[in-house]
Design a protein around this motif. Sequence first.
Motif, PDB file in Angstrom:
ATOM      1  N   UNK A   8       0.841  -1.198   0.000  1.00 43.32           N
ATOM      2  CA  UNK A   8       0.000   0.000   0.000  1.00 43.32           C
ATOM      3  C   UNK A   8       0.875   1.247   0.000  1.00 43.32           C
ATOM      4  N   UNK A   9       1.895   1.254   0.844  1.00 44.03           N
ATOM      5  CA  UNK A   9       2.795   2.414   0.907  1.00 44.03           C
ATOM      6  C   UNK A   9       3.557   2.582  -0.399  1.00 44.03           C
ATOM      7  N   UNK A  10       3.986   1.475  -1.004  1.00 47.46           N
ATOM      8  CA  UNK A  10       4.698   1.561  -2.277  1.00 47.46           C
ATOM      9  C   UNK A  10       3.797   2.120  -3.361  1.00 47.46           C
ATOM     10  N   UNK A  11       2.532   1.721  -3.343  1.00 45.61           N
ATOM     11  CA  UNK A  11       1.590   2.154  -4.373  1.00 45.61           C
ATOM     12  C   UNK A  11       1.230   3.630  -4.226  1.00 45.61           C
ATOM     13  N   UNK A  12       1.010   4.068  -2.976  1.00 40.48           N
ATOM     14  CA  UNK A  12       0.539   5.440  -2.749  1.00 40.48           C
ATOM     15  C   UNK A  12       1.682   6.425  -2.491  1.00 40.48           C
ATOM     16  N   UNK A  13       2.854   5.902  -2.079  1.00 36.31           N
ATOM     17  CA  UNK A  13       3.969   6.787  -1.715  1.00 36.31           C
ATOM     18  C   UNK A  13       3.758   7.442  -0.363  1.00 36.31           C
ATOM     19  N   UNK A  14       2.870   6.900   0.443  1.00 34.21           N
ATOM     20  CA  UNK A  14       2.554   7.486   1.745  1.00 34.21           C
ATOM     21  C   UNK A  14       2.846   6.483   2.862  1.00 34.21           C
TER      22      UNK A  14
END
Length: 537
Positions: A186-192
């Motif tokens: 999820x973090x990799x996809x959103x950058x958050x």
Amino acid sequence: MPFACPGFTLKLKPMDRNNSLAEITHRYLQLIQAIPAAFYVCDKDGYIIHYNDAAAQLWGRKPVLGEERLCGSWRIYDTAGQPLPLNECPMAISLREGRPIYDAEIIIERPDGVRRHVLPHPRPVMGPSGEIIEIINMLVDITDLKQVTSALKESEERFRTMADQAPVMIWMTDENGQVTYVNTSWSSFTGLPPHAAFGSEWQQLVHPDDRTGVYNKWMRTVPVQQRFYLKFRFLTADQGYATVTGSGNPRYNSNGKFVGYIGILQDVTQQDHATGLLEQEVRDRIKDLRRANRELARSNSELEQFAYVSSHDLQEPLRKIQTYAEILEDRLEISDQAKYYLGKISDSSRRMMAMIRELLQFSRLSQSGEIYEPVHLEDILAQVRNDLELPIQEKHATIEAGPLPVIQGIPLQIKQLFYNLLNNSLKFCREGVPPVIQIRYETLSSAELKSRPSLHPGLHYFKLSFQDNCIGFDQVYADRIFTIFQRLNDRQQYDGNGIGLALCKKIVLNHHGDIYATAAKDSGSTFYVILPETITS
């Protein structure tokens, strides 16, 4: 024109109106193979007609195209592990109800005994008139996710470790629907960082136009603890929006208490683009087929007009030949040999005129345009008996018939069929042996239905038999007799033009049936006519 999305680029040339159907089909199949997930296509009757390598790998086998229906897996089970009937699988329901199915998890079993949990995504492809022309299905293998869920019961830490290794975005909520965990994907996809998703903050990443719908669906789902599925646009690390599918299942503790949701977000942008291209290819192919059908209809119409004009123009000089030959024979004192030759001219003229009429009748069967309606075969037989009353009496023929069914057909053509078959038996009777013709029927067996690929597997057929004790024929000529102008016997001994049985075959084909014959020389013959009880468009 180029077309791209993250990790996937495809260049399409502008559609050439002269592209062949083969090229269209080739590009169609290339698109299916380009889809990275398990993907397959069934026709409107549910028979598998295409699948990609990913689907074959998931199933562990390669189904036979055109023979296997709805699913290519070895066996199917519901989530409780009970066998799932084929007509209750998600693909069957989607085809039957004409709608996409998104929330029906199933278990498939491979030939090697391995079982996989999948989320099918069947979706009907509609034609311009709203009819289903094909149905497509993408299978998302969620076996790993199920294993992760099972591992959660043993160890939360183990689950988190495994979840962080998953190639899809995984999320968890508490019993109030507030997000408490997202994995590293999820973090990799959103950058958050993960906390940007906690609580209800994740909703800020949903596209503004989709946000209200996603929120309302989520708030309706959590209180009733139902499965959740929705497709929407989600913000990515590059500040663009990707199409994702969000799906979630309620989870319970060891006491059966609801403790929240666990689910995945999956980027389906590439699949959506591929599906869009596939649907466009289908629309283009339908357009090409309709254009070809219009051309064929025009050609058939012109051919029918030509046949009519030609038959009229050809018959007129033949009538004059016959008339003048009769005048010469009546008014001139000529030798017996000359009379013999004039008689030959008249007989040949009459035979040619009969052949032209039958040929015109044969050509008109190609474009009937008539409506199928209930046909009582017993009534048809009675009418034909009446028409053939004179040759039946002259040859002391006996026609034995049991009860006959009612079918859906074109009455005039069915009468032509019966007339030609009975007249054929009367014509080729043995000298000194009164003809005996027996007419029976039975329901076509499923084994014979499968053995005849020209028949539609979804129709119910009757098999009629016309058995006689006439001269018969050598079985080696069983196919030849249905070819137009083909004769097996001497014209001087047996009258005819070799068109009658060809007419029978054309009529049977017009009714989506089949016809064949068995015989032995001097031992009679049996003609089998297979016709459907009903004919659907």
